[in-house]
Design an enzyme around this catalytic site. Sequence first.
Site, PDB file in Angstrom:
ATOM      1  N   CYS A 163       0.805  -1.223   0.000  1.00  0.00           N
ATOM      2  CA  CYS A 163       0.000   0.000   0.000  1.00  0.00           C
ATOM      3  C   CYS A 163       0.838   1.272   0.000  1.00  0.00           C
ATOM      4  O   CYS A 163       0.289   2.375  -0.024  1.00  0.00           O
ATOM      5  CB  CYS A 163      -0.943  -0.017   1.196  1.00  0.00           C
ATOM      6  SG  CYS A 163      -1.957  -1.505   1.206  1.00  0.00           S
ATOM      7  N   HIS A 302      -2.244   8.180   5.837  1.00  0.00           N
ATOM      8  CA  HIS A 302      -2.567   6.889   5.215  1.00  0.00           C
ATOM      9  C   HIS A 302      -4.005   6.533   5.595  1.00  0.00           C
ATOM     10  O   HIS A 302      -4.774   6.089   4.757  1.00  0.00           O
ATOM     11  CB  HIS A 302      -1.570   5.825   5.689  1.00  0.00           C
ATOM     12  CG  HIS A 302      -1.662   4.539   4.949  1.00  0.00           C
ATOM     13  ND1 HIS A 302      -1.576   4.459   3.579  1.00  0.00           N
ATOM     14  CD2 HIS A 302      -1.846   3.254   5.385  1.00  0.00           C
ATOM     15  CE1 HIS A 302      -1.694   3.189   3.202  1.00  0.00           C
ATOM     16  NE2 HIS A 302      -1.861   2.442   4.270  1.00  0.00           N
ATOM     17  N   GLU A 313      -0.656   5.294  13.368  1.00  0.00           N
ATOM     18  CA  GLU A 313      -0.258   6.466  12.579  1.00  0.00           C
ATOM     19  C   GLU A 313      -0.400   7.741  13.408  1.00  0.00           C
ATOM     20  O   GLU A 313       0.430   8.652  13.311  1.00  0.00           O
ATOM     21  CB  GLU A 313      -1.082   6.565  11.286  1.00  0.00           C
ATOM     22  CG  GLU A 313      -0.552   7.658  10.352  1.00  0.00           C
ATOM     23  CD  GLU A 313      -1.243   7.715   9.001  1.00  0.00           C
ATOM     24  OE1 GLU A 313      -0.736   8.445   8.130  1.00  0.00           O
ATOM     25  OE2 GLU A 313      -2.280   7.044   8.816  1.00  0.00           O
ATOM     26  N   LYS A 334      -9.085   8.396   1.900  1.00  0.00           N
ATOM     27  CA  LYS A 334      -9.736   7.085   1.848  1.00  0.00           C
ATOM     28  C   LYS A 334     -11.150   7.128   2.415  1.00  0.00           C
ATOM     29  O   LYS A 334     -11.921   6.182   2.225  1.00  0.00           O
ATOM     30  CB  LYS A 334      -8.890   6.046   2.592  1.00  0.00           C
ATOM     31  CG  LYS A 334      -7.556   5.755   1.916  1.00  0.00           C
ATOM     32  CD  LYS A 334      -6.749   4.719   2.692  1.00  0.00           C
ATOM     33  CE  LYS A 334      -5.398   4.455   2.044  1.00  0.00           C
ATOM     34  NZ  LYS A 334      -4.446   5.574   2.202  1.00  0.00           N
ATOM     35  N   HIS A 339      -9.580   2.360  -0.124  1.00  0.00           N
ATOM     36  CA  HIS A 339      -8.145   2.093  -0.201  1.00  0.00           C
ATOM     37  C   HIS A 339      -7.799   1.559  -1.577  1.00  0.00           C
ATOM     38  O   HIS A 339      -8.143   0.426  -1.918  1.00  0.00           O
ATOM     39  CB  HIS A 339      -7.767   1.084   0.883  1.00  0.00           C
ATOM     40  CG  HIS A 339      -6.303   1.001   1.141  1.00  0.00           C
ATOM     41  ND1 HIS A 339      -5.359   1.509   0.279  1.00  0.00           N
ATOM     42  CD2 HIS A 339      -5.601   0.461   2.184  1.00  0.00           C
ATOM     43  CE1 HIS A 339      -4.148   1.286   0.773  1.00  0.00           C
ATOM     44  NE2 HIS A 339      -4.276   0.657   1.920  1.00  0.00           N
ATOM     45  N   PHE A 397       1.872  -3.266   3.977  1.00  0.00           N
ATOM     46  CA  PHE A 397       2.173  -4.580   4.550  1.00  0.00           C
ATOM     47  C   PHE A 397       3.641  -4.907   4.291  1.00  0.00           C
ATOM     48  O   PHE A 397       4.173  -4.641   3.215  1.00  0.00           O
ATOM     49  CB  PHE A 397       1.311  -5.665   3.903  1.00  0.00           C
ATOM     50  CG  PHE A 397      -0.121  -5.696   4.385  1.00  0.00           C
ATOM     51  CD1 PHE A 397      -0.565  -4.884   5.412  1.00  0.00           C
ATOM     52  CD2 PHE A 397      -1.027  -6.568   3.797  1.00  0.00           C
ATOM     53  CE1 PHE A 397      -1.876  -4.935   5.846  1.00  0.00           C
ATOM     54  CE2 PHE A 397      -2.348  -6.633   4.226  1.00  0.00           C
ATOM     55  CZ  PHE A 397      -2.770  -5.814   5.248  1.00  0.00           C
TER      56      PHE A 397
END
Length: 411
Positions: A163, A302, A313, A334, A339, A397
């Site tokens: 991502c 994010h 975050e 998002k 996403h 990830f």
Amino acid sequence: MSRRVVVTGMGAITPIGLSVDEFWESVKAQKTGFDFITRFDTTDYKCKIAAEVKGFEGKNYMDFKAAKRMELFSQYAVAATKEALEQAGIDMEKEDPYRVGVSIGSGIGSLQAMETAHSKLLDKGPSRINPLLVPLMICNMAAGNVSIQFGLKGKSINVVTACATGTNSIGEAFRTIQYGDADIMAAGGTESSISPIGVSGFSALTALSSSDDPKRCSIPFDKDRSGFVMGEGAAVVILEELEHAKARGANIYAEVVGYGCTSDAYHITSPAEDGSGAANAMLNAVKDAGIEPEEVVYINAHGTSTHHNDLFETRAIKLAFGDHAKDMKINSTKSMVGHLLGAAGAIEFITCVKELEEGYIHATVGLKEPGEECDLDYCKEPVTGDFKYALSNSLGFGGHNASILVKKYED
């Protein structure tokens, strides 16, 4: 001395618009792209909601035969690049094609091509597999097809960092131009993984939202958040060396001034709990720009709407910026498009450019009551005003952290 890099064109295919202008007007209208999945029967699936791209026809952007030889993720990339090149006014007949490169990543490639081929393999045997399976499926083919379609013969790369792919792709293009390996780069990300394997895989990981309400599914930083909503699409920007852009009279939208990356070295799916990896990526981008952390007042987070991401975050922002964090404006795109996986950082980069241009920080749509420890200003409502820098975060990830710093252009 490194060369200055500016943004001269942008293109987007998103769940809320098939162009940058359409996307941006939808953002300002707080329109969301969430609805029940139409691509396949979700009767037996836990997750039934996604942010699908609607109304897209590959043949509207390229030759019909060329479109037939591309999966959706490649078609999206070509379409977004076409808009970006046109907006930038790039005439390839006047450019050295070996100085114009591509850095367009996809986190996954085509799951659909794999699903179709696997069914055929089981039902009819290996001799019936499509000869084009591999070039349809592999994730570097977005960059490859863009290069072929537009005659871009410089460096062509596909960064894959889950991502964080979109942000890393733009960051690596930025470095390429800074270092002198190219004068122009088409950079960004693309993804189209709303498929049975994609949805069931992320569901099994308990990463996807469990909500069955399209209006309360992707709600970053909210106490009721339950996971991310899978989106799809592509975003591509034209990055250009400043003097090259000025020499051809290009319209300059913003300047890229900082790029930072780290790895959590912690867990394959969870960010580091103290936020240290992401904090260092942000600080690296700020340091790269040669400015003080306090000069950054806005972050495009994010902000996936998963419990762990939004909490960790938030901790990362506090760790990086200290007391200044409470004075910063933070939002998540998002909340409207879901996403976009490998394309997420790229569409969020375009969002930052538009926000700088218009002095408008969009709302985190759907945010009602922030969750535990999510105690910063996540922009429940839009914010207007003049601001100089936008910092965009992407976390992937595998522990990948990438941050890119965009500045309002000043000659």
